[in-house]
Write an enzyme that holds these catalytic residues in place. Structure first.
Site, PDB file in Angstrom:
ATOM      1  N   ASP A 220      11.473   1.138  -2.297  1.00  0.00           N
ATOM      2  CA  ASP A 220      10.671   1.679  -1.197  1.00  0.00           C
ATOM      3  C   ASP A 220      11.170   3.093  -0.903  1.00  0.00           C
ATOM      4  O   ASP A 220      12.193   3.279  -0.236  1.00  0.00           O
ATOM      5  CB  ASP A 220      10.803   0.803   0.052  1.00  0.00           C
TER       6      ASP A 220
ATOM      7  N   LYS B 102       1.553  -1.843   2.352  1.00  0.00           N
ATOM      8  CA  LYS B 102       2.608  -2.585   3.027  1.00  0.00           C
ATOM      9  C   LYS B 102       2.699  -2.128   4.479  1.00  0.00           C
ATOM     10  O   LYS B 102       2.862  -0.939   4.748  1.00  0.00           O
ATOM     11  CB  LYS B 102       3.952  -2.383   2.326  1.00  0.00           C
TER      12      LYS B 102
ATOM     13  N   LYS C 240       3.086   2.525   2.097  1.00  0.00           N
ATOM     14  CA  LYS C 240       3.727   1.770   3.173  1.00  0.00           C
ATOM     15  C   LYS C 240       3.725   2.594   4.449  1.00  0.00           C
ATOM     16  O   LYS C 240       3.876   3.822   4.399  1.00  0.00           O
ATOM     17  CB  LYS C 240       5.150   1.416   2.736  1.00  0.00           C
TER      18      LYS C 240
END
Length: 238
Positions: free
Chosen positions: A95, A186, A157
């Site tokens: 991430d 996400k 995300k």
């Protein structure tokens, strides 16, 4: 109200174990929660990867980590080096934080190249790009989502959870609308209840980042058993 089983909901959760003050005992307690509730993965601090891999061996819980966290302003070379070390330590998902200042400045080529370099270093493993939506306006969120896709990442995300704010339904919807079907969304930051989880999934998220996995899945378990989740609301009202 749309519902989802505990098992299916657990399969969407990346259990976040990222606070800088956590001791090894704190980390172990969180890893045990992830294993107990059988979430999809944990997202741990880079220095905790090897330990998490060993402790979760045989549980089926994947180990992911963060790159350029939490501000995204490290050099591309530093981010690539982080990915390579994380791979060596056993992480399987990454991430990364987008270069927020570059995105806000309109330096789209810089942002895309930064993402693409991390994706390449990940060698086919899942890469997610954190936009930090609380620091962006809608145009920047939409553009950042498109640049995430252009850079070859698998997910866009919302948030790190360390810049104030967090995931919102309108932002998740905006991100979903600005990437193609090959890129997932996400929702992370402020997802603390079963109702929050339902709302984010209904808005188009397919993965949830949260440190509240036990609370969320405990509520899902009560729903599975025919009870009412605490604070559950109709996701369509979001």
């Amino acid at each position: 109200m749309a519902t989802i089983t505990e098992r299916d909901l657990a399969a969407t959760i990346d259990h976040a174990i990222l606070k800088p003050e956590l001791t090894r005992a704190d980390v172990d307690a969180e890893l045990d929660i992830a294993a107990e509730w059988r979430v999809f993965s944990v997202c741990v601090r880079p220095s905790d990867i090897a330990h998490a891999v060993a402790r979760l061996d045989g549980t089926g819980v994947a180990v992911g980590t963060v790159i350029g966290f939490p501000h995204g302003t490290t050099s591309t070379a530093a981010k690539v080096a982080e990915v390579r070390q994380a791979l060596a330590d056993g992480a399987t998902e990454f991430d990364m934080v987008v270069n927020i200042g570059a995105l806000r400045s309109g330096f789209d080529d810089v942002v895309t190249a930064d993402i693409a370099a991390v994706v390449a270093a990940a060698s086919g493993h899942v890469t997610k790009v954190i936009l930090e939506t609380s620091l962006l306006d809608d145009e920047q969120i939409a553009r950042g989502s498109r640049l995430t896709e252009a850079g070859g990442a698998d997910f866009v995300k919302t948030s790190t959870g360390f810049a104030g704010g967090g995931a919102t339904v309108p932002h998740v919807e905006l991100m979903r609308a600005n990437v193609g079907p090959g890129v997932q969304v996400k929702a992370s930051g402020g997802v603390r209840s079963y109702a929050d989880a339902l709302a984010m999934l209904a808005a188009g998220a397919t993965r949830l980042g949260t440190s509240g996995s036990a609370v969320i899945l405990g509520e899902a378990r009560r729903v599975d058993a025919g009870g009412d989740a605490v604070g559950a609301v109709d996701a369509s009202s979001y």
